[in-house]
Design a protein around this motif. Structure first.
Motif: not given
Length: 183
Positions: A132-137, A142-147, A152-155, A160-172
């Motif tokens: 699931l993480l791989s699919i989200a990444e 793929l949508t990084e450059e899309e304007t 609904e898709w942008a939201e 998705t980016r927020e979840v990925i950032r929370n997964i990969s961030a080093t915990p405080e």
């Protein structure tokens, strides 16, 4: 010649100001008859443009998931008759996240006995979390450059980016013990 190190909407630490900000605009400085920009500045919405050496990328660890597996461990504390209502009588799920068949996620027998169907579903979710993480990444990349994405898709991409950032961030470091003492 200079190349952009950070990209638009990337979260960076602005050292001169001592705060985190998002790169609002990447501003290359061009010179006539030169194919690449001479310098690149970044507008972070803080009143002036910053150079790359004044910014730091958000530190994140790459989540190396490997191949997670669902194994069944023998229930040593209950007989097969006592756990006949379980989806897999006499066993409980163990998620193995290491190539040596150890390390990972296990559930206490008493907790499993309370709601085995729920814990079986959690085990399946954990096993498939790396996929699931791989699919989200992939979706975020793929949508990084899309304007011109639908709202609904942008939201969805934003979440998705927020979840990925929370997964990969080093915990405080947690101050839970301090707040527990104060209570």
């Amino acid at each position: 010649m200079a190349k952009a190190i950070f990209h638009k909407h990337q979260r960076v630490f602005v050292r001169p100001v001592g705060t985190w900000a998002l790169v609002e605009d990447v501003k290359p400085q061009w010179v006539k008859d030169v194919e690449e920009p001479v310098r690149v500045f970044y507008d972070c919405g803080l009143g002036r443009d910053f150079s790359a050496d004044e910014l730091s990328a958000e530190h994140s660890e790459i989540v190396e998931t490997g191949h997670w597996r669902l194994l069944r461990a023998k229930n040593k504390w209950q007989s097969d008759e006592e756990c006949a209502r379980h989806p897999h009588p006499g066993t409980f799920p163990v998620i193995v996240t290491d190539s040596m068949d150890w390390g990972g996620w296990r559930v206490p027998a008493a907790e499993y006995d309370r709601d085995p169907s729920k814990l079986e579903a959690q085990a399946r979710l954990i096993v498939h979390a790396p996929q699931l993480l791989s699919i989200a990444e992939d979706m975020a990349r793929l949508t990084e450059e899309e304007t011109d994405l639908p709202a609904e898709w942008a939201e969805l991409v934003k979440k998705t980016r927020e979840v990925i950032r929370n997964i990969s961030a080093t915990p405080e470091p947690s101050s839970r013990t301090d707040s527990a003492r104060a209570a």
